[in-house]
Motif scaffolding. Structure first.
Motif, PDB file in Angstrom:
ATOM      1  N   ILE A  44       0.818  -1.212   0.000  1.00 48.67           N
ATOM      2  CA  ILE A  44       0.000   0.000   0.000  1.00 48.67           C
ATOM      3  C   ILE A  44       0.856   1.268   0.000  1.00 48.67           C
ATOM      4  N   ALA A  45       2.148   1.139   0.212  1.00 45.03           N
ATOM      5  CA  ALA A  45       3.030   2.308   0.285  1.00 45.03           C
ATOM      6  C   ALA A  45       2.956   3.191  -0.964  1.00 45.03           C
ATOM      7  N   PRO A  46       3.004   2.629  -2.191  1.00 44.78           N
ATOM      8  CA  PRO A  46       2.910   3.511  -3.366  1.00 44.78           C
ATOM      9  C   PRO A  46       1.568   4.257  -3.444  1.00 44.78           C
ATOM     10  N   THR A  47       0.499   3.614  -3.025  1.00 49.93           N
ATOM     11  CA  THR A  47      -0.809   4.261  -3.029  1.00 49.93           C
ATOM     12  C   THR A  47      -0.834   5.428  -2.046  1.00 49.93           C
ATOM     13  N   LEU A  48      -0.286   5.222  -0.866  1.00 52.51           N
ATOM     14  CA  LEU A  48      -0.226   6.296   0.124  1.00 52.51           C
ATOM     15  C   LEU A  48       0.652   7.443  -0.363  1.00 52.51           C
ATOM     16  N   THR A  49       1.768   7.111  -0.980  1.00 50.46           N
ATOM     17  CA  THR A  49       2.655   8.136  -1.512  1.00 50.46           C
ATOM     18  C   THR A  49       1.953   8.957  -2.582  1.00 50.46           C
ATOM     19  N   ASN A  50       1.245   8.286  -3.470  1.00 46.01           N
ATOM     20  CA  ASN A  50       0.507   8.992  -4.512  1.00 46.01           C
ATOM     21  C   ASN A  50      -0.583   9.886  -3.918  1.00 46.01           C
ATOM     22  N   ALA A  51      -1.255   9.405  -2.884  1.00 43.97           N
ATOM     23  CA  ALA A  51      -2.311  10.199  -2.243  1.00 43.97           C
ATOM     24  C   ALA A  51      -1.724  11.446  -1.580  1.00 43.97           C
ATOM     25  N   PHE A  52      -0.625  11.286  -0.863  1.00 48.76           N
ATOM     26  CA  PHE A  52       0.009  12.444  -0.228  1.00 48.76           C
ATOM     27  C   PHE A  52       0.529  13.433  -1.259  1.00 48.76           C
ATOM     28  N   ASN A  53       1.067  12.933  -2.364  1.00 50.77           N
ATOM     29  CA  ASN A  53       1.539  13.822  -3.427  1.00 50.77           C
ATOM     30  C   ASN A  53       0.380  14.576  -4.061  1.00 50.77           C
ATOM     31  N   ALA A  54      -0.767  13.910  -4.231  1.00 55.76           N
ATOM     32  CA  ALA A  54      -1.938  14.576  -4.794  1.00 55.76           C
ATOM     33  C   ALA A  54      -2.435  15.686  -3.874  1.00 55.76           C
ATOM     34  N   VAL A  55      -2.448  15.423  -2.583  1.00 56.58           N
ATOM     35  CA  VAL A  55      -2.863  16.454  -1.623  1.00 56.58           C
ATOM     36  C   VAL A  55      -1.876  17.620  -1.643  1.00 56.58           C
ATOM     37  N   ALA A  56      -0.582  17.307  -1.683  1.00 55.40           N
ATOM     38  CA  ALA A  56       0.432  18.370  -1.721  1.00 55.40           C
ATOM     39  C   ALA A  56       0.301  19.198  -2.989  1.00 55.40           C
ATOM     40  N   ALA A  58      -2.466  19.678  -4.679  1.00 50.11           N
ATOM     41  CA  ALA A  58      -3.698  20.465  -4.545  1.00 50.11           C
ATOM     42  C   ALA A  58      -3.455  21.686  -3.653  1.00 50.11           C
ATOM     43  N   VAL A  59      -2.734  21.489  -2.565  1.00 54.81           N
ATOM     44  CA  VAL A  59      -2.437  22.619  -1.661  1.00 54.81           C
ATOM     45  C   VAL A  59      -1.544  23.625  -2.380  1.00 54.81           C
ATOM     46  N   ARG A  60      -0.571  23.130  -3.126  1.00 58.43           N
ATOM     47  CA  ARG A  60       0.340  24.017  -3.835  1.00 58.43           C
ATOM     48  C   ARG A  60      -0.410  24.813  -4.907  1.00 58.43           C
ATOM     49  N   GLY A  61      -1.478  24.254  -5.460  1.00 58.07           N
ATOM     50  CA  GLY A  61      -2.240  24.922  -6.500  1.00 58.07           C
ATOM     51  C   GLY A  61      -3.202  25.991  -6.007  1.00 58.07           C
ATOM     52  N   ILE A  62      -3.380  26.087  -4.687  1.00 56.49           N
ATOM     53  CA  ILE A  62      -4.284  27.085  -4.130  1.00 56.49           C
ATOM     54  C   ILE A  62      -3.601  28.436  -4.195  1.00 56.49           C
ATOM     55  N   ASN A  63      -4.297  29.406  -4.773  1.00 56.31           N
ATOM     56  CA  ASN A  63      -3.763  30.774  -4.856  1.00 56.31           C
ATOM     57  C   ASN A  63      -4.411  31.620  -3.785  1.00 56.31           C
ATOM     58  N   PHE A  64      -3.580  32.264  -2.998  1.00 51.37           N
ATOM     59  CA  PHE A  64      -4.098  33.112  -1.919  1.00 51.37           C
ATOM     60  C   PHE A  64      -4.201  34.524  -2.379  1.00 51.37           C
TER      61      PHE A  64
END
Length: 64
Positions: A44-56, A58-64
């Motif tokens: 499950i490690a690659p799946t978790l890594t992909n999920a954390f990268n997707a969240v990161a 998404a956060v990086r794409g937020i414009n303040f």
């Protein structure tokens, strides 16, 4: 890779704060670290890594 190291450092700081504040005892903290270590060696490690990268991403794409 930078995100993984940053997440590891952030989680280590949170763990130290919980230990110092008395919210978390040493035994459960070591159990959580061991669980994370063994979880990283499962399939499950690659799946978790992909999920954390997707969240990161998404956060990086937020414009303040």
């Amino acid at each position: 890779m930078a995100i993984t190291v940053s997440a590891a450092v952030l989680l280590a700081v949170i763990l130290l704060i919980l230990l110092r504040g008395g919210s978390l005892r040493l035994g459960p903290a070591l159990a959580a670290v061991a669980f994370g270590f063994f979880l990283a060696s499962t399939g499950i490690a690659p799946t978790l890594t992909n999920a954390f990268n997707a969240v990161a991403d998404a956060v990086r794409g937020i414009n303040f």
